[in-house]
Design an enzyme around this catalytic site. Structure first.
Site, PDB file in Angstrom:
ATOM      1  N   HIS A  39      -3.686  -4.842  -0.456  1.00 23.80           N
ATOM      2  CA  HIS A  39      -3.343  -5.448   0.833  1.00 23.80           C
ATOM      3  C   HIS A  39      -3.430  -6.964   0.722  1.00 23.80           C
ATOM      4  O   HIS A  39      -4.517  -7.539   0.837  1.00 23.80           O
ATOM      5  CB  HIS A  39      -4.312  -4.965   1.924  1.00 23.80           C
ATOM      6  CG  HIS A  39      -4.119  -3.549   2.311  1.00 23.80           C
ATOM      7  ND1 HIS A  39      -3.221  -3.150   3.286  1.00 23.80           N
ATOM      8  CD2 HIS A  39      -4.693  -2.413   1.851  1.00 23.80           C
ATOM      9  CE1 HIS A  39      -3.259  -1.834   3.414  1.00 23.80           C
ATOM     10  NE2 HIS A  39      -4.145  -1.359   2.551  1.00 23.80           N
TER      11      HIS A  39
ATOM     12  N   GLU B 133      -2.584  -9.076   2.904  1.00 27.17           N
ATOM     13  CA  GLU B 133      -3.001  -9.615   4.194  1.00 27.17           C
ATOM     14  C   GLU B 133      -4.513  -9.558   4.384  1.00 27.17           C
ATOM     15  O   GLU B 133      -5.058 -10.167   5.314  1.00 27.17           O
ATOM     16  CB  GLU B 133      -2.283  -8.889   5.338  1.00 27.17           C
ATOM     17  CG  GLU B 133      -2.804  -7.511   5.680  1.00 27.17           C
ATOM     18  CD  GLU B 133      -2.308  -6.400   4.753  1.00 27.17           C
ATOM     19  OE1 GLU B 133      -2.522  -5.221   5.094  1.00 27.17           O
ATOM     20  OE2 GLU B 133      -1.722  -6.716   3.697  1.00 27.17           O
TER      21      GLU B 133
ATOM     22  N   CYS C  15       0.841  -1.197   0.000  1.00 27.88           N
ATOM     23  CA  CYS C  15       0.000   0.000   0.000  1.00 27.88           C
ATOM     24  C   CYS C  15       0.883   1.257   0.000  1.00 27.88           C
ATOM     25  O   CYS C  15       1.619   1.484  -0.944  1.00 27.88           O
ATOM     26  CB  CYS C  15      -0.989  -0.026   1.148  1.00 27.88           C
ATOM     27  SG  CYS C  15      -2.360   1.158   0.929  1.00 27.88           S
TER      28      CYS C  15
END
Length: 223
Positions: A204, A206, A94
């Site tokens: 992202h 994750e 990001c």
């Protein structure tokens, strides 16, 4: 204990990754995601941890200028630069991806980035900003990060991105960076770059479910 070849021993050990702790808000989720895919993870702002880990992950949320200031305050820009110069893997996520470019422009304010790649981070041209939610990407041919997940969707949360790419390879024999793109509104923007030891994604991983987990596994395989 019977003799094990070097390759078998390497498979038994977990790759070591430091997640850079400089005040960014999404560090815990990044740590958990890396642990889930088999890494031994430290959350740290200690120079030895940052420089000696097999991989360094640089997360980032918020404003470009604020992230640059926070990285400077803990000395992390120097550490990232030393790792790249020493061919030691670094991955940005990001805003951790954005700060690797030359500059960011937010609300008319220009902030110098690390300058690892040419490009300006600027506001997306779209009816709805921020770009928030799942989106597809256009992986570069031969991408290692997106191997096996070329057609998957990833989770984005951002209002700014690099929308032009003009990279001159210094030597004809050098391999050019692999650049992955995505689209939001009128803006076609850079969603990922793979350039030797340096990798970064605008989204992202994750927060991107199984596809994001596989991308992190793919990165760990390069360490």
């Amino acid at each position: 204990m019977p003799f094990l070849p070097r390759r078998a021993l390497s498979r038994m050990s977990k790759p070591s990754v430091t997640v850079l702790d400089y005040g960014s808000g999404n560090v815990r989720s990044a740590v958990r995601a890396l642990e889930h895919v088999g890494a031994e993870v430290k959350l740290s702002r200690n120079a030895d941890d940052v420089l000696n880990a097999q991989g360094l992950l640089v997360p980032g949320v918020g404003a470009f200028a604020a992230v640059m200031d926070a990285l400077k305050s803990v000395g992390a820009l120097n550490w990232i630069g030393r790792r790249v110069a020493g061919n030691r893997p670094v991955m940005g996520i990001c805003v951790g991806h954005q700060i690797l470019f030359e500059e960011g422009v937010e609300h008319g304010v220009r902030t110098e980035g690390m300058g690892e790649w040419p490009g300006k981070v600027e506001l997306l041209k779209a009816d709805v900003v921020p770009h928030m939610g799942w989106n597809t990407v256009e992986p570069a041919e031969g991408s290692q990060l997106f191997k096996g997940i070329e057609d998957e969707r990833f989770y984005f949360v951002h209002s700014y991105a690099v929308q032009e790419w003009n990279f001159d390879v210094a030597q004809p024999r050098m391999k050019p960076p692999a650049v992955t793109w995505s689209q939001h509104g009128e803006s076609r923007f850079i969603a990922g770059v793979e350039n030797g030891p340096l990798s970064a994604v605008q989204f992202h991983p994750e927060k991107s479910g199984d596809a994001g987990a596989q991308l992190l596994r793919n990165w760990l395989e390069t360490l």
